[in-house]
Design a protein around this motif. Sequence first.
Motif, PDB file in Angstrom:
ATOM      1  N   LYS A  21      50.576  67.104  13.759  1.00 37.20           N
ATOM      2  CA  LYS A  21      51.868  67.721  13.486  1.00 37.20           C
ATOM      3  C   LYS A  21      51.355  69.198  14.129  1.00 37.20           C
ATOM      4  O   LYS A  21      51.451  69.953  14.950  1.00 37.20           O
ATOM      5  N   GLY A  22      51.209  69.843  13.136  1.00 34.20           N
ATOM      6  CA  GLY A  22      50.729  71.283  12.753  1.00 34.20           C
ATOM      7  C   GLY A  22      49.781  71.262  13.955  1.00 34.20           C
ATOM      8  O   GLY A  22      49.391  72.213  14.386  1.00 34.20           O
ATOM      9  N   TRP A  23      48.174  70.333  14.095  1.00 36.57           N
ATOM     10  CA  TRP A  23      47.587  70.513  15.038  1.00 36.57           C
ATOM     11  C   TRP A  23      47.706  70.614  16.390  1.00 36.57           C
ATOM     12  O   TRP A  23      47.771  70.919  17.448  1.00 36.57           O
ATOM     13  N   ARG A  24      49.414  69.850  16.223  1.00 33.69           N
ATOM     14  CA  ARG A  24      49.555  69.650  17.927  1.00 33.69           C
ATOM     15  C   ARG A  24      50.385  71.239  18.678  1.00 33.69           C
ATOM     16  O   ARG A  24      50.108  71.733  19.366  1.00 33.69           O
ATOM     17  N   ILE A  25      50.657  71.391  17.047  1.00 38.47           N
ATOM     18  CA  ILE A  25      52.033  73.142  17.433  1.00 38.47           C
ATOM     19  C   ILE A  25      50.413  73.850  17.856  1.00 38.47           C
ATOM     20  O   ILE A  25      50.856  74.951  18.731  1.00 38.47           O
ATOM     21  N   ALA A  26      49.629  73.789  17.064  1.00 36.87           N
ATOM     22  CA  ALA A  26      48.428  75.092  17.714  1.00 36.87           C
ATOM     23  C   ALA A  26      47.879  75.021  18.675  1.00 36.87           C
ATOM     24  O   ALA A  26      48.063  75.822  19.394  1.00 36.87           O
ATOM     25  N   VAL A  27      48.094  73.332  19.050  1.00 34.36           N
ATOM     26  CA  VAL A  27      47.007  73.349  20.477  1.00 34.36           C
ATOM     27  C   VAL A  27      48.002  73.906  20.663  1.00 34.36           C
ATOM     28  O   VAL A  27      47.746  73.992  22.070  1.00 34.36           O
ATOM     29  N   GLY A  28      49.388  73.816  21.737  1.00 34.33           N
ATOM     30  CA  GLY A  28      50.388  73.838  22.336  1.00 34.33           C
ATOM     31  C   GLY A  28      50.701  75.307  22.589  1.00 34.33           C
ATOM     32  O   GLY A  28      51.068  75.770  23.487  1.00 34.33           O
ATOM     33  N   ILE A  29      50.133  76.011  21.332  1.00 45.95           N
ATOM     34  CA  ILE A  29      50.351  77.108  21.382  1.00 45.95           C
ATOM     35  C   ILE A  29      49.088  78.385  22.102  1.00 45.95           C
ATOM     36  O   ILE A  29      49.185  79.459  22.807  1.00 45.95           O
ATOM     37  N   PHE A  30      48.217  77.768  20.977  1.00 44.74           N
ATOM     38  CA  PHE A  30      46.831  78.589  21.766  1.00 44.74           C
ATOM     39  C   PHE A  30      45.682  78.554  22.730  1.00 44.74           C
ATOM     40  O   PHE A  30      44.989  79.381  23.323  1.00 44.74           O
ATOM     41  N   ALA A  31      46.178  77.064  22.985  1.00 49.72           N
ATOM     42  CA  ALA A  31      45.698  76.802  24.146  1.00 49.72           C
ATOM     43  C   ALA A  31      46.057  77.079  25.816  1.00 49.72           C
ATOM     44  O   ALA A  31      45.463  78.084  27.149  1.00 49.72           O
ATOM     45  N   PRO A  32      47.538  77.441  25.607  1.00 50.85           N
ATOM     46  CA  PRO A  32      47.952  78.968  27.247  1.00 50.85           C
ATOM     47  C   PRO A  32      47.550  80.187  26.545  1.00 50.85           C
ATOM     48  O   PRO A  32      46.969  80.971  27.596  1.00 50.85           O
ATOM     49  N   LEU A  33      47.339  80.666  25.586  1.00 49.35           N
ATOM     50  CA  LEU A  33      46.901  81.741  25.356  1.00 49.35           C
ATOM     51  C   LEU A  33      45.600  81.942  25.489  1.00 49.35           C
ATOM     52  O   LEU A  33      44.751  83.316  26.081  1.00 49.35           O
TER      53      LEU A  33
END
Length: 134
Positions: free
Chosen positions: A6-18
């Motif tokens: 879940k932490g990886w999914r949140i990180a990808v969800g935030i940092f990929a668009p950035l």
Amino acid sequence: MDFKRKGWRIAVGIFAPLLVAFVAFCLYYFKEGMPCMFHKMSGIYCPGCGAGRACVALLHGDILAAIDYNLFFMLLLPFAAYYVLKIYIAYVFGKDVLPFFRIRWGIGVGVLIFVLAFWILRNIPVYPLTYLAP
């Protein structure tokens, strides 16, 4: 679902668009795409030559210039963007909500033949074909 996933999914969800926004910002303000190493070493245009300049032209709203830089890239871009968005949504939200278009074997072979023909034709220095070069 464990916390680490879940932490990886949140990180990808935030940092990929950035990351996408940062790359778009750099392309927009610095107006430079990456140079094609294949062209620098061989002098031959690859199917992707001009894609960076096409991205810069798109970010500046100049669609005709983007098509002029790389027609193949512009034809492929909507499909590639849809596929990347589909993978992003499926990974981050854990749900595959976008439908996937099926590509039959014959269509894949046709696209490969199109890429090879584009690659060959854009390197022939004859008047109508010179429009395919970036």
